[in-house]
Each structure stands twice: as structure tokens, then as C-alpha cells.
Design a protein around this motif. Sequence first.
Motif, PDB file in Angstrom:
ATOM      1  N   ASN A  98       0.834  -1.204   0.000  1.00 40.10           N
ATOM      2  CA  ASN A  98       0.000   0.000   0.000  1.00 40.10           C
ATOM      3  C   ASN A  98       0.870   1.256   0.000  1.00 40.10           C
ATOM      4  OD1 ASN A  98      -2.366   1.512   0.002  1.00 40.10           O
ATOM      5  ND2 ASN A  98      -2.525   1.537   2.235  1.00 40.10           N
ATOM      6  N   TYR A  99       1.748   1.338  -0.980  1.00 40.98           N
ATOM      7  CA  TYR A  99       2.707   2.444  -1.074  1.00 40.98           C
ATOM      8  C   TYR A  99       2.120   3.600  -1.881  1.00 40.98           C
ATOM      9  CZ  TYR A  99       7.161   4.841  -1.934  1.00 40.98           C
ATOM     10  OH  TYR A  99       8.178   5.773  -1.990  1.00 40.98           O
ATOM     11  N   LYS A 100       1.834   4.699  -1.207  1.00 42.22           N
ATOM     12  CA  LYS A 100       1.296   5.918  -1.837  1.00 42.22           C
ATOM     13  C   LYS A 100       0.050   5.613  -2.670  1.00 42.22           C
ATOM     14  CE  LYS A 100       5.791   8.253  -1.961  1.00 42.22           C
ATOM     15  NZ  LYS A 100       6.835   8.910  -2.810  1.00 42.22           N
ATOM     16  N   GLY A 101      -0.802   4.734  -2.127  1.00 40.81           N
ATOM     17  CA  GLY A 101      -2.051   4.409  -2.802  1.00 40.81           C
ATOM     18  C   GLY A 101      -1.932   3.368  -3.902  1.00 40.81           C
ATOM     19  N   SER A 102      -0.725   2.888  -4.185  1.00 39.54           N
ATOM     20  CA  SER A 102      -0.535   1.889  -5.233  1.00 39.54           C
ATOM     21  C   SER A 102      -0.888   0.496  -4.715  1.00 39.54           C
ATOM     22  CB  SER A 102       0.925   1.901  -5.703  1.00 39.54           C
ATOM     23  OG  SER A 102       1.201   0.788  -6.528  1.00 39.54           O
ATOM     24  N   GLU A 125      10.726   1.013  -1.566  1.00 43.11           N
ATOM     25  CA  GLU A 125       9.466   1.257  -0.857  1.00 43.11           C
ATOM     26  C   GLU A 125       9.202   0.228   0.237  1.00 43.11           C
ATOM     27  OE1 GLU A 125       8.216  -0.239  -5.077  1.00 43.11           O
ATOM     28  OE2 GLU A 125       9.803   0.966  -4.162  1.00 43.11           O
ATOM     29  N   GLU A 128      11.143   1.463   3.181  1.00 46.60           N
ATOM     30  CA  GLU A 128      10.567   2.738   3.634  1.00 46.60           C
ATOM     31  C   GLU A 128       9.292   2.518   4.433  1.00 46.60           C
ATOM     32  OE1 GLU A 128      10.059   5.201   0.199  1.00 46.60           O
ATOM     33  OE2 GLU A 128      12.176   5.075  -0.366  1.00 46.60           O
ATOM     34  N   LEU A 129       8.540   1.508   4.067  1.00 46.50           N
ATOM     35  CA  LEU A 129       7.285   1.207   4.772  1.00 46.50           C
ATOM     36  C   LEU A 129       7.495   0.328   6.012  1.00 46.50           C
ATOM     37  CD1 LEU A 129       5.054   0.460   1.655  1.00 46.50           C
ATOM     38  CD2 LEU A 129       4.792   2.397   3.217  1.00 46.50           C
TER      39      LEU A 129
END
Length: 418
Positions: A98-102, A125, A128-129
Motif C-alpha cells: 500500500n505504497y502511496k495508494g498503489s 518502498e 521505507e514502509l
Amino acid sequence: MKTRAVRLYGANDLRLEEFELPEIKEDEILVEVISDSICMSTYKCAILGEKHKRVPEDVYENPVIIGHEFAGNIIKVGEKWKHQFKPGTKFAQQPALNYKGSMASPGYSYKYFGGDTTYAIIPPEVMELGCLLNYEGDSYYEVSLAEPMSCIIGAFHANYHTKMGKYTHYMGIKEGGKLAILAGAGPMGLGAIDYALHCDRRPKLLVVSDVDDTRLKRAQKIFTQEEAKKCGVNLIFVNTKDLKDPVRHLIELTGGTGFDDVFVFAPVKAVVEQGDKILGRDGCLNFFAGPTDTSFSGEINYYNVHYASTHIMGTTGGNTDDLIESLRLTEKKKINPAVMVTHIGGLNCVAETTLNLPKIPGGKKLVYTHIDMELTAIEDFKEKGKKEIRFKKLAEIIEKNNGLWCAEAEKYLLENWK
């Protein structure tokens, strides 16, 4: 360096190939994948191809590596992450990014990042998450199975209850309550039984139903009533196939009150409707099983929704906290994810197994990516052992472990298969 992987090119098009991985960038990490557990979600992805919401539209030109329940070793760390991750250590990963809405996710969306491969590149990502985790346990299969267990844990946390006159949802199954797991003798159902018995928020009554005698007998062998009683739980298994009135029978097991929590582990209309009918006051039904039919539906009793505060919800996947809980419970030997596993195989069997997954009986199919081995049921090891000494040894190890896969079996497999 070269990697060997099963890649998706489109609907029903999986190919085992060897290809070159690029050099990692300063914000990426190179890993060696050791084990992957084949998920029904991967089957859905494989048969839908680019029509799946997580699969890129240009998958034919840029194929993706399948598999998202994987574990292995960190090989090389980009400069950005050297303070946090070290080569030579084991890793676990949470695939629900769920990275930046992707909706991009390993096993569905990435050219070099998935589970059914020998080596993979983890993109920035993930770190980062906080979705890449260090793991200090002995085995790899426990990490692969931590992801499906995290889905179960997430479902238990997501159930909720209410109190009359208050607008608050009290999260989690009802502690000391009455819980039913319908179609619960399959792999995910077994994981749910394990968690219900050994988590810190347990029911007093746990009823597990199924229509398959073989699966129920295996479940009863793994989870005895004596063990359940030690956990403070009254565990009852029920085959509803031949019951004249299964709803009445199940409600009678509760003393007539109905269940506080019901989990439905099969996308079958009759089972979902049965789950709704056995709810007690303020009962919560969790539709856990994901259907492939986009119009799947069933009737619910709206009178009970209005007057008895019954409610229905669904969960898909778990979050990173759920994964961490799964790993910690496994490390402490409080749960044993191996209860879900019934088959073992190598990377060479992944494509065929994935495309035929609904037709293959049993539970989880666990594969080891650095070996070639046909998909083999654990219960068939002994028979195969009459002709093959390695299977004979595996059968002996499994027999000592109540018929379950274990760290000793994994170690022997990795040392003796190529």
C-alpha cells in the motif's frame, strides 16, 4: 547475477526461466529466496493475468515474478540501508505494501521481486514502509507461513463488538466467548484454530465445522481436546454434511445463545448463510474466504441486524504488526504454522501447482526454490521412501513430529536435494 524464477506473462501463462538480474541500486537490497508457500491469491492472479488489479497491464512485455509468502537470506545491501540490514541474516517481509495508494505488491507486480525465485531485488518502498524485517529463527518455512498466519491474526483483531447505547466498536473476538470456524479444517482454518487456542484473547467455546471427514480427522489429531482444555477452551469438531439441521445443531452447542464470533473459511453461499444464522446477539461474522466470482452474494437476516445487532465484515491480508505478532508467537513456540502444510516441492513444480491449486487436495503447498522436486504430499513420503532413501529419511523425521513438517525436515531437505 542470474536468477531462476517462475514468471507470469498473462492469464494462465506461467514460465520457469533463468535470466539476469541487474546490479542493485544504493536504495535496494539483494536477497536469496529459500522458501515460498503457494497461496490461493497467487492462483487467482495467475488465471486472471493482466485483469488482476495488482498485475501490470504490460505483463506480457514485462513479466512479473509470482509468489509472496517467502523467506530467505540477505545477500547484498545498498548503501542507504546498511545501518539497518546486514548480509548473511534471515529476512521476513510483509507483501501488503500500500505504497502511496498503489496496489503494487511482490508476487503480482514486480519484475525482480517475488517469492518463486532463487534471487530477488527488494525495492526501496519495502524498506521505507518498514515491511522488510530481520528474523532470527532457525527455519525458513516458519517465515513463509508467517504471512498467511498474519492474515488470520488480522482477521481476529478486525472482528468487533458493541454495547447498547454506545457508539464504540470494541475490537477483537469476544474474550471468553463462543467462536465458530466454518469450513475450518483446511489450511487457513487450522491456522485459525492454532491461534484461537494460543493467543492472549481466547474463546471458551470453539466449534470447528467441515464436510470432509479426512480433513476433520487430521485436525483432531493435531488439536486434541486435552490440549484445548489446557488452554481453557472447549474444542468441538463437527461434520455438518449429514446433519438434518446443521444450524440448529450448532446453536445447541452454544446452549441456545448463538455465537459471538463466526469465521467463514470457504466462499460457498450455503456456508456464509449458515454463518449468519448461528450468530448470537451482537455476533460478528467475518467472511474470510475471498471469492473469484465478483457477483458472489448470500442472504442475511436483516431483522437480526436491526434488533440483535448482528454484523458482517470481511478481511483480506494482515498488516505489519500482525506479521510481527505471527513471527514472535512462532519464535516462542506458542503457535506452529506447520499445521497448515501438507505438500512439499521444488521450484520446478510451482507453475503447474499454482494453475491447478483448487484441484489439489490438502493444505498449504510449501516449495523450496533452490531444489527440483515434484510436489509431494507429506503423507506419501513413507511410500516413496520404499524406493528413495531420502524420502524414507524425511518420513522418519515427520513421523517423530506428529506428521508435521519441521525444522529438522527442512534442514535435511536443503542438505540432500539439489
